[in-house]
Write an enzyme that holds these catalytic residues in place. Structure first.
Site, mmCIF file in Angstrom:
data_model
loop_
_atom_site.group_PDB
_atom_site.id
_atom_site.type_symbol
_atom_site.label_atom_id
_atom_site.label_comp_id
_atom_site.label_asym_id
_atom_site.label_seq_id
_atom_site.Cartn_x
_atom_site.Cartn_y
_atom_site.Cartn_z
ATOM 1 N N CYS A 175 0.881 -1.181 0.000
ATOM 2 C CA CYS A 175 0.000 0.000 0.000
ATOM 3 C C CYS A 175 0.909 1.219 0.000
ATOM 4 O O CYS A 175 0.991 1.959 0.969
ATOM 5 C CB CYS A 175 -0.913 0.004 1.231
ATOM 6 S SG CYS A 175 -1.991 -1.425 1.373
ATOM 7 N N ALA A 176 1.592 1.450 -1.108
ATOM 8 C CA ALA A 176 2.753 2.335 -1.111
ATOM 9 C C ALA A 176 2.422 3.814 -1.179
ATOM 10 O O ALA A 176 3.253 4.646 -0.824
ATOM 11 C CB ALA A 176 3.674 1.969 -2.272
ATOM 12 N N GLY A 229 3.947 7.400 -0.886
ATOM 13 C CA GLY A 229 5.340 7.091 -1.163
ATOM 14 C C GLY A 229 6.336 7.354 -0.067
ATOM 15 O O GLY A 229 7.535 7.175 -0.280
ATOM 16 N N GLY A 230 5.908 7.775 1.116
ATOM 17 C CA GLY A 230 6.861 8.081 2.178
ATOM 18 C C GLY A 230 7.691 6.882 2.595
ATOM 19 O O GLY A 230 8.919 6.903 2.533
ATOM 20 N N LYS A 231 7.036 5.817 3.029
ATOM 21 C CA LYS A 231 7.770 4.621 3.443
ATOM 22 C C LYS A 231 8.430 3.942 2.253
ATOM 23 O O LYS A 231 9.523 3.390 2.371
ATOM 24 C CB LYS A 231 6.828 3.665 4.172
ATOM 25 C CG LYS A 231 6.297 4.222 5.490
ATOM 26 C CD LYS A 231 5.366 3.247 6.166
ATOM 27 C CE LYS A 231 4.793 3.838 7.454
ATOM 28 N NZ LYS A 231 3.945 5.031 7.215
ATOM 29 N N GLU A 234 8.186 -17.865 19.927
ATOM 30 C CA GLU A 234 8.447 -19.246 20.296
ATOM 31 C C GLU A 234 9.744 -19.384 21.082
ATOM 32 O O GLU A 234 10.240 -20.477 21.320
ATOM 33 C CB GLU A 234 8.504 -20.122 19.042
ATOM 34 C CG GLU A 234 7.156 -20.171 18.316
ATOM 35 C CD GLU A 234 7.170 -21.131 17.143
ATOM 36 O OE1 GLU A 234 8.268 -21.508 16.700
ATOM 37 O OE2 GLU A 234 6.075 -21.502 16.692
ATOM 38 N N GLU A 285 0.319 0.229 -5.529
ATOM 39 C CA GLU A 285 -0.648 1.220 -5.054
ATOM 40 C C GLU A 285 -1.908 1.100 -5.894
ATOM 41 O O GLU A 285 -1.851 1.050 -7.121
ATOM 42 C CB GLU A 285 -0.050 2.614 -5.156
ATOM 43 C CG GLU A 285 -1.044 3.756 -5.023
ATOM 44 C CD GLU A 285 -1.846 3.711 -3.729
ATOM 45 O OE1 GLU A 285 -3.084 3.899 -3.810
ATOM 46 O OE2 GLU A 285 -1.250 3.454 -2.668
ATOM 47 N N CYS A 315 -1.307 4.011 11.104
ATOM 48 C CA CYS A 315 -1.138 5.278 11.813
ATOM 49 C C CYS A 315 -2.385 5.516 12.644
ATOM 50 O O CYS A 315 -3.038 6.557 12.553
ATOM 51 C CB CYS A 315 -0.891 6.422 10.843
ATOM 52 S SG CYS A 315 -0.324 7.897 11.707
#
Length: 529
Positions: free
Chosen positions: A323-324, A327-329, A356, A375, A467
């Site tokens: 889910c780009a 474009g920040g991440k 585990e 996207e 967020c």
């Protein structure tokens, strides 16, 4: 953080360092005590003096206040986003320096405080706020903000607001505004709160909603997420009302923190790629103008960085940001994939454990991978292409992917959400969000996380990010997907963020504005069995 489509993720946008971060709010939560009729008050006061010959004085055009007013009207009439529109208005009108700072503070501060201000207006008027003409109400709100939350002298706050109403609404409404604002000016904000807010002993949520200008349902959600204490909830709500600092990211291999510091930024507290800009326009910094650096919240940087630090056995050359947009991440992930984690890791001996019990250790990624950024919305995919220059960018639906299953070593899913973690940056969003959107968002979040786990190869890692700290969007979603699939384990996300403390009890990591000075970003790290 957008809830439109599944191309979510945070709007890590610009704005100026003197600004924070766009319908119109209704009245705040809780009853407002009325204190008598003021609409017919014709007594002389600030802004109410007559000019020569008994004529009203000529209104002065105040560009900063008119800009703030125009932004409020655009938010009301066109559902504009304040953080996107304000930079445009400032450029068009040639405002800079103190004037730009004043316009930004007045507009954003008024939007944040609407719930409180409307209750104060109700207590000082013979008409409820919702019964006032919206252009008049927005101007009065601007005046109330100046009176209660700025250092502007009361006579100047009243006088300039009355001038604004006379110029933009009319002479008759300016007299009404004068009467209301003069009554508001008789008390400080601290003195108004006990009058207009419910008693905290009888209705603690209602009191917090009015005192800190948040809808009641958001107060309840944040209170649950932060642990239920009224004091910490109040601290969180207060942090939502503060102007956020502007944080920059130097994308590795393309810019350096040293370059940002040389341009006037200050060292950041957590992310090795971050710097704080104390003043000025980020776009004037060459690295930002050339997309080698960008404006990006520190928590947003760190959740992307944490994904790259999880050890992955076997190949590690195929990454996916599902889910780009906008474009920040993706911009940071693209740089890390290509050039590696050049800053390394503080406290390299920091270690955690998987669910585990197996040992884990943060490891800086050396580089040499390739990112696919997907996207849903084409126009947002174009924005991703501008920020993630070496990534492959496609317009694709993450819930119905075109790629083959098990194709990726690392997957980021920055899911669409209510955005309750970024209320500082988009103050109008608290009045636009609706709890009725949660079921639909929850279904989309579960579908995206399930699809992300399907896209990861066995041994691959998935980062689920929102967020929003709302429990229905965070731990509940992860728990439901894990129970339904049974082919993933939860890693302790805190182990991959040695720079940051106080991220919660684990295994998830939760950032907070009042604890970390960041957006309230949530991170879960999952490994495909």
């Amino acid at each position: 953080m957008s809830d439109r489509g599944n191309g979510g993720g945070s709007r890590e946008g610009g704005g100026r360092a003197h600004g924070g971060s766009g319908g119109r709010a209704g009245r705040g939560q809780g009853p407002g005590a009325r204190q008598g009729r003021t609409g017919g008050d014709r007594r002389q006061g600030a802004g109410g003096n007559r000019g020569r010959g008994g004529r009203p004085p000529r209104a002065v055009h105040d560009e900063a206040r008119n800009t703030a007013y125009d932004l409020l009207r655009a938010v009301d009439e066109r559902d504009a986003y304040a953080n996107l529109l304000m930079p445009v208005l400032l450029r068009e009108r040639g405002l800079s320096g103190r004037d730009a700072g004043l316009a930004t503070e007045l507009a954003y501060g008024t939007l944040r405080g609407l719930g409180t201000y409307d209750e104060v207006v109700a207590a000082c008027s013979d008409r409820a706020p919702e019964d006032l003409d919206p252009p008049l109400l927005d101007a009065i709100r601007l005046g109330v903000h100046q009176l209660l939350r700025t250092r502007i002298p009361p006579h100047a706050a009243v006088g300039t607001t009355v001038d604004l109403v006379r110029l933009r609404v009319g002479v008759g409404p300016s007299k009404y505004a004068n009467a209301v604002l003069r009554k508001v000016a008789t008390r400080s904000l601290e003195q108004w709160i006990p009058i207009v807010a419910p008693d905290p002993a009888d209705d603690p949520v209602g009191h917090l909603a009015v005192a800190y200008s948040h809808p009641r349902w958001i107060v309840t959600a944040l209170r649950d997420a932060v642990g239920g204490g009224d004091d910490e909830t109040a601290a969180l709500l207060a942090a939502d009302n503060e102007r956020p600092r502007v944080t920059l990211v130097a994308r590795p291999g393309r810019a350096s923190v040293r370059e940002l510091l040389a341009a006037g930024a200050l060292p950041a507290g957590f992310s090795p790629y971050a710097a704080y800009l104390p003043e000025g326009d980020p776009g004037m910094i060459p690295a930002v103008a050339e997309s080698r650096a960008a404006v990006q919240d520190e928590a947003s940087q760190l959740v992307a960085l944490a994904l790259t630090r999880v050890p992955v056995a076997g190949g590690d050359g195929r990454w996916l940001d599902m889910c780009a947009g906008p474009g920040g991440k993706a911009g940071l992930l693209d740089a890390l994939a290509t050039h590696g984690d050049e800053a390394g890791l503080p406290g390299a001996s920091a270690a955690g454990a998987s669910s585990e019990g197996g040992p884990t250790r943060p490891v800086p990624f050396p580089g040499g991978a390739r990112l696919l950024a997907a996207e849903l919305q084409y126009h947002r995919a174009r924005l991703v292409r501008q920020t993630a220059g070496e990534a492959a960018v496609v317009a694709a639906d993450g819930t119905a992917p075109a790629w083959r299953p098990g194709a990726f070593d690392r997957v980021m899913v920055d899911a669409p959400c209510t955005g309750l973690g970024a209320l500082r940056r988009r103050p109008e969003s608290r009045w636009r969000r609706d709890p009725r959107s949660l079921p639909e968002l929850g279904r989309l979040q579960r579908a995206l996380l399930g699809s992300a786990l399907g896209a990861a190869r066995p041994g691959g890692v998935v980062a689920y990010v929102t967020c929003s700290p709302h429990l229905a969007e965070t731990v509940t979603v992860v728990g439901d997907v894990l129970r339904d699939r049974g082919d993933a384990e939860v890693l302790d996300a805190r182990a991959y963020l040695p720079e940051v403390g106080d991220l919660g009890g684990g295994p998830y990591a939760q950032f907070w504005p009042h604890r970390h000075g960041t957006d309230a970003m949530f991170l879960a790290l999952l490994r495909r069995r």
